[in-house]
Design an enzyme around this catalytic site. Structure first.
Site, PDB file in Angstrom:
ATOM      1  N   SER A  10       0.816  -1.065   0.020  1.00  0.00           N
ATOM      2  CA  SER A  10      -0.037  -0.224  -0.039  1.00  0.00           C
ATOM      3  C   SER A  10       0.761   1.362   0.069  1.00  0.00           C
ATOM      4  CB  SER A  10      -0.854   0.255   1.400  1.00  0.00           C
ATOM      5  OG  SER A  10      -1.473   1.312   1.375  1.00  0.00           O
ATOM      6  N   HIS A  34      -1.167  -1.476  -4.064  1.00  0.00           N
ATOM      7  CA  HIS A  34      -2.604  -1.197  -3.526  1.00  0.00           C
ATOM      8  C   HIS A  34      -2.854   0.334  -3.399  1.00  0.00           C
ATOM      9  CE1 HIS A  34      -5.962  -2.062  -0.977  1.00  0.00           C
ATOM     10  NE2 HIS A  34      -5.473  -1.182   0.066  1.00  0.00           N
ATOM     11  N   ASP A  36      -4.956   3.561  -1.819  1.00  0.00           N
ATOM     12  CA  ASP A  36      -6.120   3.997  -0.775  1.00  0.00           C
ATOM     13  C   ASP A  36      -6.731   5.179  -1.038  1.00  0.00           C
ATOM     14  OD1 ASP A  36      -6.042   1.346   1.056  1.00  0.00           O
ATOM     15  OD2 ASP A  36      -3.993   1.848   1.505  1.00  0.00           O
ATOM     16  N   MET A  38      -9.429   7.626   0.039  1.00  0.00           N
ATOM     17  CA  MET A  38     -10.202   8.050   1.017  1.00  0.00           C
ATOM     18  C   MET A  38     -10.842   9.606   0.785  1.00  0.00           C
ATOM     19  SD  MET A  38      -7.737   6.694   4.448  1.00  0.00           S
ATOM     20  CE  MET A  38      -7.095   5.324   4.348  1.00  0.00           C
ATOM     21  N   HIS A  67      -8.597   0.725  -3.591  1.00  0.00           N
ATOM     22  CA  HIS A  67      -9.322   0.483  -2.619  1.00  0.00           C
ATOM     23  C   HIS A  67      -9.968   1.564  -2.196  1.00  0.00           C
ATOM     24  CE1 HIS A  67      -9.632  -0.650   1.984  1.00  0.00           C
ATOM     25  NE2 HIS A  67     -10.974  -0.560   1.249  1.00  0.00           N
ATOM     26  N   MET A  69     -12.403   3.849  -0.325  1.00  0.00           N
ATOM     27  CA  MET A  69     -13.045   4.289   0.923  1.00  0.00           C
ATOM     28  C   MET A  69     -13.652   5.489   0.918  1.00  0.00           C
ATOM     29  SD  MET A  69      -9.899   2.749   3.239  1.00  0.00           S
ATOM     30  CE  MET A  69      -8.667   2.722   1.874  1.00  0.00           C
ATOM     31  N   MET A 138     -11.210  -6.294   5.778  1.00  0.00           N
ATOM     32  CA  MET A 138     -10.623  -5.326   6.733  1.00  0.00           C
ATOM     33  C   MET A 138     -10.195  -6.189   7.920  1.00  0.00           C
ATOM     34  SD  MET A 138     -10.278  -2.753   4.795  1.00  0.00           S
ATOM     35  CE  MET A 138      -9.328  -1.751   5.687  1.00  0.00           C
ATOM     36  N   GLY A 143      -9.326   3.490   7.343  1.00  0.00           N
ATOM     37  CA  GLY A 143      -9.188   4.895   7.423  1.00  0.00           C
ATOM     38  C   GLY A 143      -7.865   5.316   7.537  1.00  0.00           C
ATOM     39  N   ASP A 176      -6.539  -6.667   4.731  1.00  0.00           N
ATOM     40  CA  ASP A 176      -5.821  -5.404   4.565  1.00  0.00           C
ATOM     41  C   ASP A 176      -6.066  -4.592   5.981  1.00  0.00           C
ATOM     42  OD1 ASP A 176      -5.069  -2.754   4.013  1.00  0.00           O
ATOM     43  OD2 ASP A 176      -6.766  -2.089   2.701  1.00  0.00           O
ATOM     44  N   GLY A 177      -4.797  -4.440   6.570  1.00  0.00           N
ATOM     45  CA  GLY A 177      -4.623  -3.942   7.648  1.00  0.00           C
ATOM     46  C   GLY A 177      -3.678  -4.490   8.927  1.00  0.00           C
ATOM     47  N   GLY A 178      -2.598  -3.988   8.910  1.00  0.00           N
ATOM     48  CA  GLY A 178      -1.699  -4.638  10.009  1.00  0.00           C
ATOM     49  C   GLY A 178      -1.120  -6.059   9.676  1.00  0.00           C
ATOM     50  N   GLY A 198       1.092  -2.241   3.938  1.00  0.00           N
ATOM     51  CA  GLY A 198       1.720  -0.840   3.925  1.00  0.00           C
ATOM     52  C   GLY A 198       2.868  -0.642   4.713  1.00  0.00           C
TER      53      GLY A 198
HETATM   54  C1  DX5 Z   1      -6.423   1.385   5.763  1.00  0.00           C
HETATM   55  C2  DX5 Z   1      -5.858   1.240   4.368  1.00  0.00           C
HETATM   56  C3  DX5 Z   1      -4.629   0.040   4.136  1.00  0.00           C
HETATM   57  C4  DX5 Z   1      -3.330   0.507   4.941  1.00  0.00           C
HETATM   58  C5  DX5 Z   1      -2.828  -0.600   5.533  1.00  0.00           C
HETATM   59  O1  DX5 Z   1      -7.562   1.686   5.574  1.00  0.00           O
HETATM   60  O2  DX5 Z   1      -6.952   0.353   3.798  1.00  0.00           O
HETATM   61  O3  DX5 Z   1      -4.550  -0.340   2.913  1.00  0.00           O
HETATM   62  O4  DX5 Z   1      -2.545   1.278   4.047  1.00  0.00           O
HETATM   63  O5  DX5 Z   1      -1.628  -0.033   6.113  1.00  0.00           O
HETATM   64  P1  DX5 Z   1      -1.023  -1.002   7.064  1.00  0.00           P
HETATM   65  O6  DX5 Z   1      -0.279  -2.137   6.353  1.00  0.00           O
HETATM   66  O7  DX5 Z   1       0.383  -0.279   7.520  1.00  0.00           O
HETATM   67  O8  DX5 Z   1      -1.872  -1.516   8.079  1.00  0.00           O
HETATM   68 ZN    ZN Z   2      -6.567  -0.449   1.761  1.00  0.00          ZN
END
Ligand code: DX5
Ligand code: ZN
Length: 225
Positions: A10, A34, A36, A38, A67, A69, A138, A143, A176-178, A198
């Site tokens: 990301s 990826h 993002d 937003m 992605h 959002m 997610m 966010g 996606d996330g962490g 990310g």
């Molecule tokens: C957050 C995004 C993710 C974010 C993930 O809402 O959708 O794609 O970039 O970041 P990491 O991998 O650092 O959790």
């Molecule tokens: Zn994302």
């Protein structure tokens, strides 16, 4: 059906003043990039939109995993498909008729993805799996990057994997996330086969090496859904 894991770094975690070099850093290593998007409405954060995606598209041949959002994806999502995104994912919470939007995206030449946020149950959407190419679960609240992985979201991943297997569907199951070296195996074991990362990629000294390590970990983890 066995499919090799997709790693999708990301760029939210990259330096926004140097996005072209951020994608060059992962060329030859990443499967997708990826992106993002937003809008400060669907989520409180504000990132990038279509003009940046259009410009960045010209800077790399890595397939774009967009992605969204955002609210009102019916209005905005097709533009990303027309800009050449490989996959365009919109949120279930923001869309009244996901099947119709998926159809529109496919007609515009993209894969269609449906995202399920932290507080949304997946059961009502299992019936829609035949109409999408990607289902994004997610593993944080959408966010912001850099949040802590939530293992309790993996029940949803297992539910989706079981349905994909039972119906023999060709759907990518993305998390996606962490996602990082210490969490990707749990997600792979639950049945995910596409992984957004990310911080774990762009926070590493060598992003390409970080991607290869993540892919190896996922590829060597048997699914137990
Ligand atoms: C957050 C995004 C993710 C974010 C993930 O809402 O959708 O794609 O970039 O970041 P990491 O991998 O650092 O959790
Ligand atoms: Zn994302």
């Amino acid at each position: 059906m066995e499919s090799s894991p997709i790693i999708a770094p990301s760029i939210l975690a990259a330096d926004f003043a140097h996005l072209a070099s951020a994608v060059h850093d992962i060329e030859g290593a990443a499967d997708w990039v990826h992106v993002d998007v937003m809008d400060n409405h669907f989520v409180p954060n504000l990132t990038i939109g279509l003009p940046v995606v259009q410009s960045l598209r010209k800077a790399t041949s890595i397939p774009f995993d967009v992605h969204l959002m955002i609210t009102d994806p019916e209005r905005w999502a097709p533009g990303y498909a027309e800009a050449g995104a490989y996959n365009v994912t919109f949120h279930a919470e923001a869309c009244e008729n996901p099947v119709a939007l998926a159809k529109t995206l496919r007609a515009a030449g993209a894969k269609a993805g449906l995202a399920i946020d932290r507080d949304t149950p997946v059961e009502p959407y299992l019936e829609l799996l035949p109409y999408v190419d990607t289902l994004l679960i997610m593993t944080i609240k959408a966010g912001f990057g850099g949040q802590k992985f939530m293992p309790e979201m993996l029940d949803k991943v297992r539910d989706v994997r079981r349905r994909i297997t039972a119906k023999n569907l060709e759907v990518r199951l993305e998390v996606d996330g962490g996602i990082a070296a210490d969490t990707i195996e749990q997600a792979a074991e639950a049945g995910a086969d596409a992984f957004v990362a990310g911080t774990a990629v762009y926070g590493a000294a060598d992003p390409a090496e970080a991607i290869r390590k993540l892919r190896d970990l996922a590829a060597n983890t048997p699914v137990r859904a």
